[in-house]
Scaffold this active site. Structure first.
Site, mmCIF file in Angstrom:
data_model
loop_
_atom_site.group_PDB
_atom_site.id
_atom_site.type_symbol
_atom_site.label_atom_id
_atom_site.label_comp_id
_atom_site.label_asym_id
_atom_site.label_seq_id
_atom_site.Cartn_x
_atom_site.Cartn_y
_atom_site.Cartn_z
ATOM 1 N N CYS A 83 0.811 -1.222 0.000
ATOM 2 C CA CYS A 83 0.000 0.000 0.000
ATOM 3 C C CYS A 83 0.845 1.273 0.000
ATOM 4 O O CYS A 83 0.333 2.357 -0.299
ATOM 5 C CB CYS A 83 -0.953 0.005 1.193
ATOM 6 S SG CYS A 83 -2.084 -1.409 1.221
ATOM 7 N N HIS B 55 -3.175 7.037 2.189
ATOM 8 C CA HIS B 55 -3.585 5.739 1.660
ATOM 9 C C HIS B 55 -4.993 5.431 2.152
ATOM 10 O O HIS B 55 -5.289 5.539 3.342
ATOM 11 C CB HIS B 55 -2.611 4.656 2.102
ATOM 12 C CG HIS B 55 -3.147 3.275 1.892
ATOM 13 N ND1 HIS B 55 -3.640 2.849 0.683
ATOM 14 C CD2 HIS B 55 -3.310 2.235 2.754
ATOM 15 C CE1 HIS B 55 -4.068 1.599 0.804
ATOM 16 N NE2 HIS B 55 -3.871 1.214 2.047
ATOM 17 N N ASN C 200 -10.217 -0.391 -0.365
ATOM 18 C CA ASN C 200 -8.759 -0.338 -0.281
ATOM 19 C C ASN C 200 -8.179 -0.908 -1.572
ATOM 20 O O ASN C 200 -8.275 -2.110 -1.821
ATOM 21 C CB ASN C 200 -8.284 -1.147 0.938
ATOM 22 C CG ASN C 200 -6.779 -1.090 1.132
ATOM 23 O OD1 ASN C 200 -6.031 -0.691 0.230
ATOM 24 N ND2 ASN C 200 -6.316 -1.508 2.303
#
Length: 335
Positions: free
Chosen positions: A121, A259, A289
């Site tokens: 990520c 993020h 996500n």
């Protein structure tokens, strides 16, 4: 360990083009509630996610990446032939061998240096650091893509992770610009925390076999509480370090693009920094996500929503599997 190797003022590099690709299929929380022991209310209150995009069976990470790349190049007014290199940040490549970036280059019709970067990520921030150095030292325009098909690597029967992830890609074209700044960067990693978010099997440590298939250890697993605590701390610390290196205050930040993993993480980071909630971009409600793709997707959303203006100081921060983390500053330039 956390480190910065960029000039305090950043590199004279700007984002000249921005593009995204989201799969056509949208899966809502209610859709998931039909096959999992969950509900829209349960997912929204714990994550902030309302829906996510899921790649079609015939779509792979390189397909999403190439589509986003084409849009970014068009946005920059450049042909693919103008690129000096292509970097694809991904933790869900088309193949274990070889890399996804050369496939993207081929889809764009060019034969330029192309390689993958896997920092999960945090991958897009890591890739920006590599690409900004290339541009600043004379390589010319560099394409950076964050792309994932994470729905392929999560257990569809595990509600603790299946509800979190989505597929998508975002791309930026970086070019030299004496009036812009990209950086400084602060990057960090701690392999001692690898097991809090990982795929235990399927690599060289424990190759895929019948036993792995039976115990389902080829799917991604996560210790949610550990991830939350570490993400908040690492993203906040790296953001503060970047601001200190740049000799800026939180009040100088026009937008925080973190993020997009969980709205509670984003809220906690903004609160710890002392940044008003309205200056923290939230896009995960629509995308879930998307790992390395989440920051460029959020930048796209922010631009579409009129939140980015010429000369704005934008703070990026991320935390991901590895564990990895990073933050940087960029000057937004209208073109």
């Amino acid at each position: 360990m956390t480190a910065s190797t960029t000039p305090a003022g950043g590199w004279p590099v700007a984002i000249a083009g921005l593009g995204v690709r989201l799969p056509d299929r949208v899966v809502t929380n209610d859709d998931l509630a039909e096959v999992l022991d969950t509900s829209d209310e349960w997912i929204r209150t714990r994550t902030g996610i309302r829906q996510r995009h899921v790649a079609a069976p015939e779509e792979a990470t390189s397909d999403l990446a190439a589509a986003a790349a084409r849009d970014a190049l068009a946005d920059a007014g450049l042909e693919a032939a103008a690129l000096a290199a292509i970097i694809v940040a991904t933790t869900s490549p088309d193949h274990a061998v070889s890399a996804t970036a050369p496939l993207v280059a081929s889809a764009l019709g060019v034969a330029v240096p192309a390689f993958d970067l896997n920092a999960a990520c945090s991958g897009f921030v890591y890739a920006l650091r590599v690409a900004s150095g290339m541009v600043a030292t004379g390589d010319g325009a560099v394409l950076v893509v964050g792309a994932e098909t994470l729905t392929r690597v999560v257990d569809p029967e595990d509600r603790s992770v299946a509800v979190l992830f989505g597929d998508g890609a975002g791309a930026v074209v970086l070019v030299p610009d004496p009036d812009a700044r990209l950086g400084p960067f602060v990057l960090g990693a701690d392999g001692g925390g690898a097991s809090m978010l990982w795929t235990a099997s399927g690599g060289t440590r424990r190759p895929f076999d019948a036993e792995v298939l039976a115990d389902r250890s080829h799917y991604l697993t996560m210790r949610g509480g550990d991830v939350y605590r570490n993400a908040v701390v690492r993203m906040t610390e790296s953001a503060r370090e970047v601001l200190e290196l740049a000799e800026l205050n939180v009040s100088d930040v026009d937008l925080l693009v973190g993020h997009q993993a969980n709205v509670r993480i984003l809220d906690a980071v903004a609160a710890r920094l002392g940044l008003p909630a309205q200056l923290s971009q939230v896009s995960l409600d629509r995308h879930g996500n998307t790992s390395a793709a989440s920051i460029p997707l959020a930048l796209w959303d922010a631009r579409e929503q009129g939140k980015l203006h010429d000369g704005d100081t934008v703070l990026l921060a991320a935390f991901g599997a590895g564990a990895t983390w990073g933050a940087c500053l960029l000057t937004w330039k209208e073109r």
